[in-house]
Scaffold this active site. Structure first.
Site, PDB file in Angstrom:
ATOM      1  N   HIS A  93       5.476   4.250  28.430  1.00 53.30           N
ATOM      2  CA  HIS A  93       6.660   3.320  28.112  1.00 53.30           C
ATOM      3  C   HIS A  93       6.515   2.917  29.705  1.00 53.30           C
ATOM      4  O   HIS A  93       6.885   3.282  30.437  1.00 53.30           O
ATOM      5  CB  HIS A  93       8.474   4.398  28.517  1.00 53.30           C
ATOM      6  N   ARG A  94       5.749   1.239  29.306  1.00 49.06           N
ATOM      7  CA  ARG A  94       6.167   0.581  30.253  1.00 49.06           C
ATOM      8  C   ARG A  94       4.174   1.405  31.386  1.00 49.06           C
ATOM      9  O   ARG A  94       4.299   0.751  32.137  1.00 49.06           O
ATOM     10  CB  ARG A  94       6.615   0.421  31.129  1.00 49.06           C
ATOM     11  N   GLU A  99       3.119   1.378  25.823  1.00 50.66           N
ATOM     12  CA  GLU A  99       3.773   0.236  25.905  1.00 50.66           C
ATOM     13  C   GLU A  99       4.284  -0.923  26.587  1.00 50.66           C
ATOM     14  O   GLU A  99       3.889  -0.196  27.769  1.00 50.66           O
ATOM     15  CB  GLU A  99       5.601   1.089  25.831  1.00 50.66           C
ATOM     16  N   ASP A 139       5.183  -4.557  28.074  1.00 51.39           N
ATOM     17  CA  ASP A 139       6.416  -6.639  28.156  1.00 51.39           C
ATOM     18  C   ASP A 139       5.952  -7.281  28.243  1.00 51.39           C
ATOM     19  O   ASP A 139       5.353  -7.701  29.193  1.00 51.39           O
ATOM     20  CB  ASP A 139       7.553  -5.659  29.017  1.00 51.39           C
ATOM     21  N   HIS A 177       9.024  -6.397  32.331  1.00 49.78           N
ATOM     22  CA  HIS A 177       9.381  -6.078  32.123  1.00 49.78           C
ATOM     23  C   HIS A 177      10.899  -7.468  32.147  1.00 49.78           C
ATOM     24  O   HIS A 177      11.268  -7.528  31.237  1.00 49.78           O
ATOM     25  CB  HIS A 177      10.176  -4.651  32.498  1.00 49.78           C
ATOM     26  N   GLU A 229       5.738  -5.352  23.104  1.00 50.90           N
ATOM     27  CA  GLU A 229       7.273  -5.784  22.576  1.00 50.90           C
ATOM     28  C   GLU A 229       6.915  -6.431  23.228  1.00 50.90           C
ATOM     29  O   GLU A 229       6.603  -7.716  24.420  1.00 50.90           O
ATOM     30  CB  GLU A 229       7.936  -5.390  23.531  1.00 50.90           C
ATOM     31  N   LYS A 246       9.465  -9.823  24.935  1.00 53.72           N
ATOM     32  CA  LYS A 246      10.310  -9.387  25.264  1.00 53.72           C
ATOM     33  C   LYS A 246      11.218 -11.273  25.803  1.00 53.72           C
ATOM     34  O   LYS A 246      10.668 -12.217  25.896  1.00 53.72           O
ATOM     35  CB  LYS A 246       9.749  -8.551  27.012  1.00 53.72           C
ATOM     36  N   ASP A 259       8.888   7.288  30.059  1.00 56.70           N
ATOM     37  CA  ASP A 259       8.514   7.135  31.225  1.00 56.70           C
ATOM     38  C   ASP A 259       7.780   8.264  32.196  1.00 56.70           C
ATOM     39  O   ASP A 259       6.800   8.769  32.628  1.00 56.70           O
ATOM     40  CB  ASP A 259       9.378   7.058  32.256  1.00 56.70           C
TER      41      ASP A 259
HETATM   42  O1  G3P Z   1       9.932   0.630  24.062  1.00 55.17           O
HETATM   43  C1  G3P Z   1      11.491   0.898  23.614  1.00 55.17           C
HETATM   44  C2  G3P Z   1      12.023  -0.069  25.224  1.00 55.17           C
HETATM   45  O2  G3P Z   1      10.742  -0.496  26.009  1.00 55.17           O
HETATM   46  C3  G3P Z   1      12.228  -0.717  24.375  1.00 55.17           C
HETATM   47  O3  G3P Z   1      13.076  -1.117  25.611  1.00 55.17           O
HETATM   48  O4  G3P Z   1      14.275  -2.529  28.356  1.00 55.17           O
HETATM   49  O5  G3P Z   1      12.691  -0.510  28.246  1.00 55.17           O
HETATM   50  O6  G3P Z   1      12.247  -2.575  27.191  1.00 55.17           O
HETATM   51  P1  G3P Z   1      13.427  -1.632  27.210  1.00 55.17           P
HETATM   52 CA    CA Z   2       9.881  -2.819  26.463  1.00 54.76          CA
END
Ligand code: G3P
Ligand code: CA
Length: 276
Positions: A41-42, A68, A70, A83, A142, A144, A267
């Site tokens: 995640h990120r 992942e 953003d 993000h 993603e 965003k 994470d």
């Molecule tokens: O990939 C799911 C997640 O990234 C969605 O929430 O806020 O971390 O972008 P957020």
């Molecule tokens: Ca995200």
């Protein structure tokens, strides 16, 4: 009809009458973990600054299946990874991402807030991340707040097409968003790229809502607080896969393994790694 239905039906028919089909047909034994995609995640955000090359490189070293990212856009049109819609939390600057030029964004320190060893990490561009990681690790893209950036879907599609990443063999590219209209549009622009919808809203888990998502999405990606076995089964019965977020504890990862999801967005890539 689900966009992958015809392909899936052909594959299922072939497998049914092949020796492999017997293997695929057998149920996992009790206690055996289903293989899930491990999505950082990120980046490996627990250990390195989010949405930076340091974090993505670490995720690759930790054997994540996907990173992942953003994606947003600078004032002068460059696609960048960050993000929040402001730079305040994750850089040494202030202001809205879309009010700053690429040169201004690039001059910011996006690493030192996480630890002085990361000083000098810059906000990456979308294109440099595609070039650095495609073929090496999957990329869950993603969009965003795409409503802030009119035309961002076309820009993302163009960057993928330029690199031949819009083809079915490149299944380790997925595009997702909380903005469903943006994902419908992206599916039209990139019909062969898997699309995901993000939500933490139970109202989006009704049979009617899921059926509507399945007309353009391949992935239904909810926050883990709304995941149930019934939801996983419903999503699968519509031909979609399910990835859930954001895992920050081993207990949450174990819960999602138990629910039978297809991907865990965490994470901590180490919590999802079957070798741990
Ligand atoms: O990939 C799911 C997640 O990234 C969605 O929430 O806020 O971390 O972008 P957020
Ligand atoms: Ca995200």
């Amino acid at each position: 009809m689900n966009k992958k239905f015809l392909l899936g039906t052909g594959l299922a028919f072939t497998l049914l009458f092949s020796p492999f089909g017997q293997a695929f047909a057998s149920e996992p034994t009790v206690g055996e973990r289903k293989q899930v995609d491990n999505i950082a995640h990120r980046g490996a955000t627990a250990y390195a600054p989010e949405n930076t090359i340091a974090g993505f490189d670490l995720a690759v070293d930790m054997k994540a299946d996907y990173i992942e990212i953003d994606v947003q856009r600078s004032k002068d049109g460059e696609l960048v990874l960050i993000h929040d819609t402001t730079v305040n939390r994750t850089t040494d600057g202030t202001g809205k991402v879309g009010d700053l030029t690429f040169e201004q964004l690039r001059s910011l320190d996006a690493g030192s807030w996480k630890g002085e060893q990361f000083t000098g990490e810059q906000i990456p561009t979308f294109e440099e991340i595609l070039d650095r990681y495609h073929g090496k690790v999957g990329i869950l893209i993603e969009l965003k707040a795409p409503e802030l950036y009119p035309g961002i879907e076309e820009q993302v599609a163009e960057a993928l097409k330029e690199r031949n990443l819009d083809k079915p063999q490149n299944e380790k590219i997925i595009i997702q968003s909380f903005n469903f209209e943006s994902m419908k549009k992206t599916n039209e622009l990139l019909p062969k790229v898997p699309i995901g919808v993000l939500t933490s809203n139970r109202a989006h888990t009704t049979p009617e809502a899921l059926q509507e998502f399945s007309t353009y999405a391949d992935w239904f990606n909810p926050s883990y607080g709304i995941v149930t076995k019934d939801l996983v089964n419903q999503v699968h019965s519509l031909g979609m896969q399910i990835g859930s977020w954001t895992v920050r504890s081993q207990e949450a990862a174990d819960f999602l393994f138990e629910m039978g999801v297809d991907a865990i967005i965490s994470d901590y890539p180490d919590y999802v790694d079957p070798r741990n």
